[in-house]
Design a protein around this motif. Structure first.
Motif, PDB file in Angstrom:
ATOM      1  N   LEU A  66       0.836  -1.201   0.000  1.00 22.57           N
ATOM      2  CA  LEU A  66       0.000   0.000   0.000  1.00 22.57           C
ATOM      3  C   LEU A  66       0.873   1.254   0.000  1.00 22.57           C
ATOM      4  N   GLU A  68       2.243   4.697   1.334  1.00 19.45           N
ATOM      5  CA  GLU A  68       2.442   5.113   2.723  1.00 19.45           C
ATOM      6  C   GLU A  68       1.264   5.936   3.237  1.00 19.45           C
ATOM      7  N   ALA A  69       0.665   6.733   2.374  1.00 16.41           N
ATOM      8  CA  ALA A  69      -0.474   7.557   2.785  1.00 16.41           C
ATOM      9  C   ALA A  69      -1.645   6.690   3.248  1.00 16.41           C
ATOM     10  N   ASP A  70      -1.828   5.513   2.631  1.00 10.08           N
ATOM     11  CA  ASP A  70      -2.913   4.616   3.025  1.00 10.08           C
ATOM     12  C   ASP A  70      -2.621   3.899   4.337  1.00 10.08           C
ATOM     13  N   LYS A  71      -1.337   3.755   4.665  1.00  8.96           N
ATOM     14  CA  LYS A  71      -0.955   3.068   5.897  1.00  8.96           C
ATOM     15  C   LYS A  71      -0.959   3.998   7.106  1.00  8.96           C
ATOM     16  N   ILE A  74      -4.160   4.864  10.530  1.00 11.47           N
ATOM     17  CA  ILE A  74      -5.229   3.870  10.462  1.00 11.47           C
ATOM     18  C   ILE A  74      -5.986   3.844  11.785  1.00 11.47           C
ATOM     19  N   ARG A  78     -10.953   2.888   8.990  1.00  8.49           N
ATOM     20  CA  ARG A  78     -10.046   2.722   7.836  1.00  8.49           C
ATOM     21  C   ARG A  78      -9.584   1.284   7.707  1.00  8.49           C
ATOM     22  N   LEU A  82     -10.132  -1.099   4.468  1.00  5.46           N
ATOM     23  CA  LEU A  82      -9.025  -1.786   3.805  1.00  5.46           C
ATOM     24  C   LEU A  82      -9.290  -3.283   3.704  1.00  5.46           C
TER      25      LEU A  82
END
Length: 115
Positions: A66, A68-71, A74, A78, A82
């Motif tokens: 993923l 980094e912005a999605d990780k 959290i 979120r 995911l």
């Protein structure tokens, strides 16, 4: 009461768990959430009981790939989003049996909970 094993058919931990259940003579239903998906309400219930940290597989390839912005940042909502979008991010296996909810395959824990 039915035991339901949730996971992905090709996962080594799921294969070991299914073999263990079979060897112990414990009947179970198998739900492959890679094929059949996972119900949002069920996943949210698991998160409410165990916390998203216990269910989100952050060590897996899917999560590691993923952006980094999605990780970052959290939280439970979120994490659920995911895991719904990519069921392979759910730690495996998950077993439901009445009020019992197990995550990950640990034979001693399973023996105590399911026997």
């Amino acid at each position: 009461m039915t035991i339901t094993l949730y996971g992905i058919r090709n996962c080594d931990a799921v294969k070991k768990a299914r073999a263990w259940l079979d060897a112990a003579g414990i009947a179970h239903a198998f739900h492959d959430y890679k094929i059949a998906g996972v119900d949002r309400a069920r996943l949210e219930g698991w998160v409410a009981r165990l916390g998203w940290e216990a269910l989100l597989n952050r060590a897996g390839t899917t999560f590691r790939k993923l952006p980094e912005a999605d990780k970052a940042g959290i939280d439970a909502a979120r994490a659920v989003a995911l895991m719904i979008a990519q069921p392979s991010m759910i730690r495996r296996p998950v077993v439901e049996h009445g009020d019992t909810l197990l995550v990950g395959f640990r034979p001693a824990e399973w023996s105590a909970a399911l026997s």
